[in-house]
Design a protein around this motif. Structure first.
Motif, PDB file in Angstrom:
ATOM      1  N   MET A 195      47.333  42.368  50.114  1.00 34.58           N
ATOM      2  CA  MET A 195      46.915  43.385  49.159  1.00 34.58           C
ATOM      3  C   MET A 195      46.736  42.774  47.774  1.00 34.58           C
ATOM      4  SD  MET A 195      49.001  46.749  47.798  1.00 34.58           S
ATOM      5  CE  MET A 195      48.728  47.719  49.272  1.00 34.58           C
ATOM      6  N   PRO A 196      45.600  43.013  47.122  1.00 30.63           N
ATOM      7  CA  PRO A 196      45.463  42.559  45.733  1.00 30.63           C
ATOM      8  C   PRO A 196      46.518  43.230  44.857  1.00 30.63           C
ATOM      9  CG  PRO A 196      43.339  43.184  46.651  1.00 30.63           C
ATOM     10  CD  PRO A 196      44.376  43.642  47.619  1.00 30.63           C
ATOM     11  N   GLU A 197      47.201  42.415  44.051  1.00 31.43           N
ATOM     12  CA  GLU A 197      48.234  42.947  43.164  1.00 31.43           C
ATOM     13  C   GLU A 197      47.837  42.670  41.715  1.00 31.43           C
ATOM     14  OE1 GLU A 197      52.306  42.280  44.330  1.00 31.43           O
ATOM     15  OE2 GLU A 197      51.733  41.893  46.404  1.00 31.43           O
ATOM     16  N   ILE A 198      48.736  42.939  40.790  1.00 29.88           N
ATOM     17  CA  ILE A 198      48.408  42.879  39.375  1.00 29.88           C
ATOM     18  C   ILE A 198      47.712  41.581  38.957  1.00 29.88           C
ATOM     19  CG2 ILE A 198      49.472  42.677  37.081  1.00 29.88           C
ATOM     20  CD1 ILE A 198      51.274  45.013  37.821  1.00 29.88           C
ATOM     21  N   PRO A 199      48.228  40.399  39.324  1.00 28.96           N
ATOM     22  CA  PRO A 199      47.544  39.171  38.876  1.00 28.96           C
ATOM     23  C   PRO A 199      46.091  39.108  39.339  1.00 28.96           C
ATOM     24  CG  PRO A 199      49.749  38.660  39.676  1.00 28.96           C
ATOM     25  CD  PRO A 199      49.471  40.086  40.065  1.00 28.96           C
ATOM     26  N   ASP A 200      45.859  39.477  40.611  1.00 30.89           N
ATOM     27  CA  ASP A 200      44.491  39.467  41.134  1.00 30.89           C
ATOM     28  C   ASP A 200      43.635  40.490  40.402  1.00 30.89           C
ATOM     29  OD1 ASP A 200      45.224  37.838  43.698  1.00 30.89           O
ATOM     30  OD2 ASP A 200      46.540  39.573  43.803  1.00 30.89           O
ATOM     31  N   LEU A 201      44.151  41.705  40.287  1.00 28.88           N
ATOM     32  CA  LEU A 201      43.365  42.796  39.715  1.00 28.88           C
ATOM     33  C   LEU A 201      43.031  42.573  38.246  1.00 28.88           C
ATOM     34  CD1 LEU A 201      45.217  45.762  41.443  1.00 28.88           C
ATOM     35  CD2 LEU A 201      42.888  44.972  41.927  1.00 28.88           C
ATOM     36  N   MET A 249      43.723  49.026  48.475  1.00 27.02           N
ATOM     37  CA  MET A 249      44.710  49.121  49.553  1.00 27.02           C
ATOM     38  C   MET A 249      45.056  47.717  50.093  1.00 27.02           C
ATOM     39  SD  MET A 249      45.423  52.260  49.389  1.00 27.02           S
ATOM     40  CE  MET A 249      46.419  52.591  50.840  1.00 27.02           C
ATOM     41  N   LEU A 250      45.238  47.587  51.412  1.00 25.94           N
ATOM     42  CA  LEU A 250      45.751  46.329  51.955  1.00 25.94           C
ATOM     43  C   LEU A 250      44.674  45.259  52.128  1.00 25.94           C
ATOM     44  CD1 LEU A 250      48.513  45.266  52.835  1.00 25.94           C
ATOM     45  CD2 LEU A 250      47.954  45.949  55.169  1.00 25.94           C
ATOM     46  N   TYR A 251      43.511  45.653  52.630  1.00 24.31           N
ATOM     47  CA  TYR A 251      42.494  44.662  52.977  1.00 24.31           C
ATOM     48  C   TYR A 251      41.148  44.890  52.287  1.00 24.31           C
ATOM     49  CZ  TYR A 251      45.783  43.333  56.630  1.00 24.31           C
ATOM     50  OH  TYR A 251      46.907  42.911  57.310  1.00 24.31           O
ATOM     51  N   GLY A 252      41.106  45.761  51.307  1.00 24.48           N
ATOM     52  CA  GLY A 252      39.851  45.991  50.603  1.00 24.48           C
ATOM     53  C   GLY A 252      39.416  44.779  49.803  1.00 24.48           C
ATOM     54  N   ALA A 253      38.114  44.627  49.619  1.00 23.14           N
ATOM     55  CA  ALA A 253      37.564  43.495  48.869  1.00 23.14           C
ATOM     56  C   ALA A 253      36.259  43.912  48.208  1.00 23.14           C
ATOM     57  CB  ALA A 253      37.321  42.295  49.788  1.00 23.14           C
ATOM     58  N   MET A 254      35.830  43.112  47.228  1.00 24.94           N
ATOM     59  CA  MET A 254      34.576  43.367  46.523  1.00 24.94           C
ATOM     60  C   MET A 254      33.692  42.125  46.598  1.00 24.94           C
ATOM     61  SD  MET A 254      35.990  45.381  43.136  1.00 24.94           S
ATOM     62  CE  MET A 254      37.196  44.099  42.756  1.00 24.94           C
ATOM     63  N   HIS A 255      32.391  42.353  46.675  1.00 25.14           N
ATOM     64  CA  HIS A 255      31.435  41.250  46.809  1.00 25.14           C
ATOM     65  C   HIS A 255      30.169  41.572  46.024  1.00 25.14           C
ATOM     66  CE1 HIS A 255      33.878  39.992  50.313  1.00 25.14           C
ATOM     67  NE2 HIS A 255      33.892  41.287  50.607  1.00 25.14           N
ATOM     68  N   TRP A 256      29.667  40.584  45.296  1.00 28.45           N
ATOM     69  CA  TRP A 256      28.372  40.730  44.628  1.00 28.45           C
ATOM     70  C   TRP A 256      27.255  40.603  45.648  1.00 28.45           C
ATOM     71  CZ3 TRP A 256      29.260  42.608  40.125  1.00 28.45           C
ATOM     72  CH2 TRP A 256      30.273  42.117  39.279  1.00 28.45           C
ATOM     73  N   TYR A 257      26.135  41.275  45.387  1.00 27.82           N
ATOM     74  CA  TYR A 257      24.942  41.060  46.199  1.00 27.82           C
ATOM     75  C   TYR A 257      23.717  41.462  45.391  1.00 27.82           C
ATOM     76  CZ  TYR A 257      24.527  46.095  47.222  1.00 27.82           C
ATOM     77  OH  TYR A 257      24.363  47.451  47.124  1.00 27.82           O
ATOM     78  N   GLU A 258      22.564  40.998  45.831  1.00 26.09           N
ATOM     79  CA  GLU A 258      21.286  41.388  45.239  1.00 26.09           C
ATOM     80  C   GLU A 258      20.336  41.788  46.361  1.00 26.09           C
ATOM     81  OE1 GLU A 258      19.751  38.334  42.755  1.00 26.09           O
ATOM     82  OE2 GLU A 258      21.476  38.318  41.390  1.00 26.09           O
ATOM     83  N   ASP A 259      19.450  42.708  46.071  1.00 23.16           N
ATOM     84  CA  ASP A 259      18.449  43.188  47.025  1.00 23.16           C
ATOM     85  C   ASP A 259      19.087  43.933  48.192  1.00 23.16           C
ATOM     86  OD1 ASP A 259      16.389  42.080  45.481  1.00 23.16           O
ATOM     87  OD2 ASP A 259      16.667  40.129  46.442  1.00 23.16           O
ATOM     88  N   LYS A 260      19.656  43.205  49.158  1.00 21.77           N
ATOM     89  CA  LYS A 260      20.196  43.844  50.354  1.00 21.77           C
ATOM     90  C   LYS A 260      21.653  43.464  50.554  1.00 21.77           C
ATOM     91  CE  LYS A 260      19.381  44.406  55.336  1.00 21.77           C
ATOM     92  NZ  LYS A 260      18.562  43.970  56.503  1.00 21.77           N
ATOM     93  N   ASN A 261      22.480  44.463  50.806  1.00 18.88           N
ATOM     94  CA  ASN A 261      23.896  44.215  51.090  1.00 18.88           C
ATOM     95  C   ASN A 261      24.067  43.865  52.554  1.00 18.88           C
ATOM     96  OD1 ASN A 261      26.721  44.233  51.246  1.00 18.88           O
ATOM     97  ND2 ASN A 261      26.776  46.455  51.537  1.00 18.88           N
ATOM     98  N   GLU A 262      24.544  42.660  52.817  1.00 21.54           N
ATOM     99  CA  GLU A 262      24.771  42.225  54.191  1.00 21.54           C
ATOM    100  C   GLU A 262      26.258  42.023  54.488  1.00 21.54           C
ATOM    101  OE1 GLU A 262      22.326  38.798  54.779  1.00 21.54           O
ATOM    102  OE2 GLU A 262      20.471  39.982  54.850  1.00 21.54           O
ATOM    103  N   ASN A 263      27.121  42.553  53.628  1.00 22.83           N
ATOM    104  CA  ASN A 263      28.555  42.443  53.854  1.00 22.83           C
ATOM    105  C   ASN A 263      29.010  43.403  54.942  1.00 22.83           C
ATOM    106  OD1 ASN A 263      29.653  40.633  51.554  1.00 22.83           O
ATOM    107  ND2 ASN A 263      28.237  42.030  50.516  1.00 22.83           N
TER     108      ASN A 263
END
Length: 257
Positions: free
Chosen positions: A1-7, A75-89
């Motif tokens: 889970m991302p915590e304070i340092p990560d966030l 939450m526990l396994y959420g993540a964020m990702h940059w993308y352009e044009d089309k999201n393939e995540n």
């Protein structure tokens, strides 16, 4: 889970790239955890300029020009990702697209990420904003294990399973200690350990992954080392379960009962 340092690092990197831009479209693919209909998110937030991003506890809040906020809890396994044009995540929960074409995909294979429109203001203090003596008073009537108290969000916000082990290791307090049995002088040590551990971790991550918006390795942690039997200092790591959470500690941590 991302915590304070990560966030804290995520917040800075998201803000650097997104603040001042207009949210063109918001699409929520997985809606089961929404308490507000997607249409209301879109009606209120689309076309609005992002004015800032704040971290509060384990959440990120996106602040828009019209005064509304988008709350994000990974939450526990959420993540964020940059993308352009089309999201393939894979496992995308939501997509945010800004007026310059920058896309932000929010993903979670467990589908547990929480998106909130105008989250309620917090009444519990953040772990990095504890006033002097706060814990001395707050712990007086709590007899539960100190690890549970620090992670359940009812006394302090923002501390998760990994960093609570690190904090208690730094303070030399057993995670099994009853909160109201910890002496005042040790609570002061604990308060200092909270800030020390979290700020040092943020410094380490920022130094090694300055542009990240996703959780990175934690090999620098001292005692919360699931795959190791020794701390970085060479002490034997003891393992147990407290309130269904895997816990890592050492014999040198003092037990208060």
């Amino acid at each position: 889970m991302p915590e304070i340092p990560d966030l804290n690092i995520f917040r800075k990197n998201l803000a650097r790239r997104l603040v001042g831009k207009t949210l063109s479209t918001m699409h929520v693919i997985i809606t089961r955890r929404l308490k507000t209909p997607e249409a209301e998110f879109k009606n209120i937030l689309e076309g609005q300029t992002l004015m800032g991003i704040e971290r509060t506890g384990k959440e990120l809040h996106f602040l828009f020009k019209n005064g509304h906020r988008l709350g994000l809890h990974l939450m526990l396994y959420g993540a964020m990702h940059w993308y352009e044009d089309k999201n393939e995540n894979r496992f995308t929960i939501a997509e945010l697209v800004f007026n310059d074409g920058t896309g932000l995909a929010i993903t979670d294979w467990q589908k547990a990420v929480i998106l909130t429109l105008d989250p309620e203001p917090a009444t519990i203090p953040d772990a990095l904003d504890l006033s002097s003596g706060y814990l001395n008073t707050a712990l007086l009537k709590i007899s539960r294990p100190i690890k549970t108290v620090l992670t359940d969000g009812k006394t302090v916000r923002g501390i998760g399973n990994a960093y609570v082990d690190e904090i208690l290791y730094e303070a030399k307090i057993s995670p099994f200690s009853e909160a109201n049995k910890i002496p005042e002088d040790k609570i002061e040590v604990l308060t200092k350990a909270i800030k020390t551990v979290l700020t040092n971790a943020e410094y380490h991550i920022l130094k090694n992954f300055p542009d990240t918006i996703t959780e990175k390795e934690r090999d620098f942690l001292q005692v919360h080392r699931p795959k190791q039997s020794k701390t970085l200092a060479g002490e034997e790591i003891l393992k147990a379960e407290i309130n269904k959470r895997q816990t890592y500690y050492t014999e040198a941590q003092q037990l208060f009962k």
